[in-house]
Design a protein around this motif. Structure first.
Motif: not given
Ligand SMILES: Nc1ncnc2c1ncn2[C@@H]1O[C@H](COP(=O)(O)OP(=O)(O)O)[C@@H](O)[C@H]1O
Ligand SMILES: [Mg+2]
Lengths: 312, 356
Positions: A232, A257-259, A261
């Motif tokens: 991150t 990429e997710h949230d 992260r």
């Protein structure tokens, strides 16, 4: 007999109203194999396995179990199967011994009740009421009821769901032993570690279809990436980092990429991690967390669907 | 492949029918509430009803007499010695109050050479008080009876309320055992996914259903013995007909109610759903079928329906057998009604039954 597959399914389809639970599913389980259906909740695993068990009628498709069909000689076929449903609450007022004895009585040939109790390590609980058992003990009792008829083929629907780590490991050992004694096993799970650990081959199921099929090692290798790097960048302004830039780094096979992260699939950690750090430095982005792990079936699922198994 | 069933050398006690029946016993006796409602409750109910409605020796009737004048006081004195009367001497307003509250059944107001009786002629006590008071006063005034009579007291067992109610309780018990016994157990097993688990094995489905009938049969013998036995012991309730006939009536009725329990449970998935259905089935029969009072109290137009109810037929056959000592031909119509319920409910239940 040796060439008869334990289970053969072709073109299986089942809908509940508008919900298509199983959407054209083919698979073959070889004799002596431990086969896993891996997929998130609602993927259609239970519907599939219960059709194979002759408990649900499919809308379309053919099922052959141990070379036989459900539409004739159901009883003879049932003598050769052991079944554990996803959710069965056995009668609470009976004892462990009485419950297994009851299930033994349904089979002409089977195993000795005392032996089965020893196998599932419920010796101390033999005379306890079912209602007084812990979750793990209940699950082992359910397994005992499934194996007391000495089955050639065992169907286990989510055998360890909801159990603590120690109970799960205990069940894994039991299933491994059953597999080693030459029985064919079909199990469903939504735990990738369970599938990796127990299954010779795995079918990854999503929305009623098989989206990947093979040995766990092969499936992971098919990613082309041995490792996964997650990191991150907490202080980065939006858009400061993009997937194209990261994909350009040496050895990066895929980027997600997710949230906030980032997840990179990489072939070689020693090569890619320093390059990644250098790139972040160049962009003057501070690193928050950095974690790496060997690729798992979870990563295979994520790479195929873009979703996590757990929260799919 | 050789037929595996023909090679089955297991003793019967290790086979599915015996094991399933054993499960029924174990589940029943490990449920203290079920044991209470099946065995203790009907006895307690019979005891309570027997005591409340016991046939008392002819009651003493309490009356009021208004005092004040000489004539009135002499009436009080004369009634004081009359048989079966208790006399309270009171003033006008107290007498009116006592009459209204039912404390006294009648009030006598004497005047010179006569008397007035104040009472409610719709109440049996009022009418019997009038007869007793009048008799006592007329005799005291010098009346002679023109005809001589003698009395012989007969208290027949078999015609008391307790005799009426015990067969009714037995019928009610058989109904509850069949409908509750099967209904709850089956829906509970379905709700727990246990039915599905059982049919995933080679267990013959008929054995599962038969296990309920076998265990009902066994508990039925116990229920009859306990209820009829304690009624005979505590209250001298007779069994005038043959015990075999009594048992056959009970058994066919138990099977019919078992079939109804099976039918009620054939599709329900929740306990709430099945309890609603069971109460809906049993409630009308508790009221209409002559458990606590005779079903002939209901209007004539309703009788064909009431007489066709399985509990009415059961109770009629039980009373005929126990109280009247009637033979097979007398209970045949009732048995035919029960048999019809048995056949229809089983046929429907097996057709509708949902195993999965
Ligand atoms: N009896 C049923 N009635 C209606 N929908 C059902 C039924 N059984 C399963 N489904 C639906 O079918 C889909 C697949 O369910 P299931 O086979 O239980 O998945 P899994 O075992 O993989 O979690 C889900 O969307 C579920 O809601
Ligand atoms: Mg499931």
């Amino acid at each position: 007999m040796a060439n008869v597959p334990a289970l053969k399914v072709e073109g299986l389809r089942k809908a509940y109203g508008d919900v298509v639970a199983v959407d054209g599913l083919d698979l073959t389980v070889n004799a002596g194999e431990c086969f896993g259906l891996l997929g998130p909740n609602g993927a259609g695993k239970t519907t599939t396995i219960e059709i194979c068990e002759g408990l649900t009628d499919p809308d379309a498709g053919v099922v052959e179990v141990l070379g036989q069909r459900w539409d004739h000689d159901e009883r003879a076929l049932r003598e050769r199967l052991g079944i554990q449903l996803q959710e069965t609450q056995l009668a609470e007022k009976l004892t462990v011994d009485e419950t297994i004895r009851l299930f033994r009585s349904f089979y002409v040939r089977g195993r000795d009740v005392g032996d089965v109790i020893d196998v599932v390590q419920l010796g101390e609980k033999r005379s306890s009421r079912v209602g007084k058992l812990s979750g793990g003990q209940k699950q082992r009792l359910a397994l005992a009821c499934a194996i007391v008829g000495d089955p050639e083929l065992l169907f286990l629907d989510e055998p360890t769901t909801g159990l603590d780590p120690q109970s799960r490991r205990q069940l894994w050992d039991l299933i491994t032993e059953l597999r080693a004694s030459g029985r064919s096993i079909v199990l469903t799970t939504h735990y990738m570690d369970e599938a990796e650990r127990l299954c010779d081959r795995v079918a990854i199921v999503d929305h009623g279809r098989i989206i990947a099929l093979g040995a766990p090692r092969e499936l992971i290798a098919s990613l082309g990436a041995e490792h996964v790097v997650e990191f991150t960048t907490p202080e980065a302004p939006p858009g400061a980092l993009d997937a194209t830039r990261l994909r350009a780094i040496d050895g990066v096979m895929a980027v997600r990429e997710h949230d906030g992260r980032w997840t990179l699939e990489v072939a070689n950690l020693a090569q890619t991690v320093p390059a990644l750090l250098a790139e972040l430095q160049r962009l003057q982005l501070g690193l928050g967390e950095l974690a790496t792990h060997s690729a798992t079936l979870e990563d295979v699922f994520v790479s195929l669907t873009g979703r996590q198994l757990r929260d799919a | 492949m050789p037929d595996s069933r023909s090679e089955d050398r297991r003793p019967w006690s290790e086979r599915s029918l015996a094991q399933l029946t054993l499960v029924r016993f174990r589940e029943f006796i490990r449920e203290p509430e079920a044991v209470f409602w099946t065995f203790a409750f009907p006895i307690i109910l019979a005891l309570g009803l027997g005591i409340a409605f016991r046939n008392k020796p002819a009651d003493v009737v309490t009356i009021g007499a208004i005092h004040g004048t000489a004539a009135r006081d002499s009436v009080v004195a004369r009634l004081q010695h009359a048989h079966g009367l208790r006399v309270l001497s009171m003033d006008d307003s107290a007498a009116a109050r006592a009459l209204r509250t039912g404390e006294v059944a009648l009030v006598v107001v004497a005047s010179a050479g006569g008397a007035e009786y104040r009472f409610d002629d719709t109440r049996p006590e009022g009418r019997s008080a009038r007869a007793l008071v009048d008799d006592a006063l007329q005799r005291a005034a010098g009346r002679k009876d023109p005809m001589s009579v003698s009395e012989r007291k007969v208290r027949e067992k078999g015609s008391r309320y307790i005799d009426f109610v015990v067969p009714g309780l037995l019928g009610m018990n058989i109904m509850g055992g069949g409908i509750w016994g099967l209904g709850f157990a089956i829906v509970e097993a379905r709700r727990r996914n246990l039915l599905k688990r059982l049919v995933s094995t080679p267990m013959p489905r008929s054995h599962y259903l038969a296990s309920f009938l076998f265990s009902r049969f066994f508990f039925l013998v116990l229920e009859i013995a306990v209820l009829v036995g304690s009624a005979a012991l505590f209250f001298d309730v007779p069994v005038r007909g043959s015990v075999l006939q009594l048992f056959v009536v009970c058994l066919s009725s138990a099977l019919a109610f078992g079939g109804m329990g099976l039918l009620i449970a054939s599709r329900a998935r929740t306990m709430e759903g099945v309890s609603g259905l069971m109460n809906l089935t049993m409630m009308p029969m508790w009221v209409l079928s002559g458990v606590f009072f005779s079903s002939s109290n209901f209007p004539r137009v309703a009788q064909p329906v009431i007489q066709a109810l399985p509990l009415t037929a059961t109770n009629n056959a039980l009373r005929a057998t126990m109280l009247q000592g009637a033979g097979w031909s007398a209970v045949a119509p009732s048995l035919a009604i029960v048999g019809a319920w048995l056949v229809v409910s089983f046929a429907l239940a097996l057709k509708l039954f949902r195993w999965r």
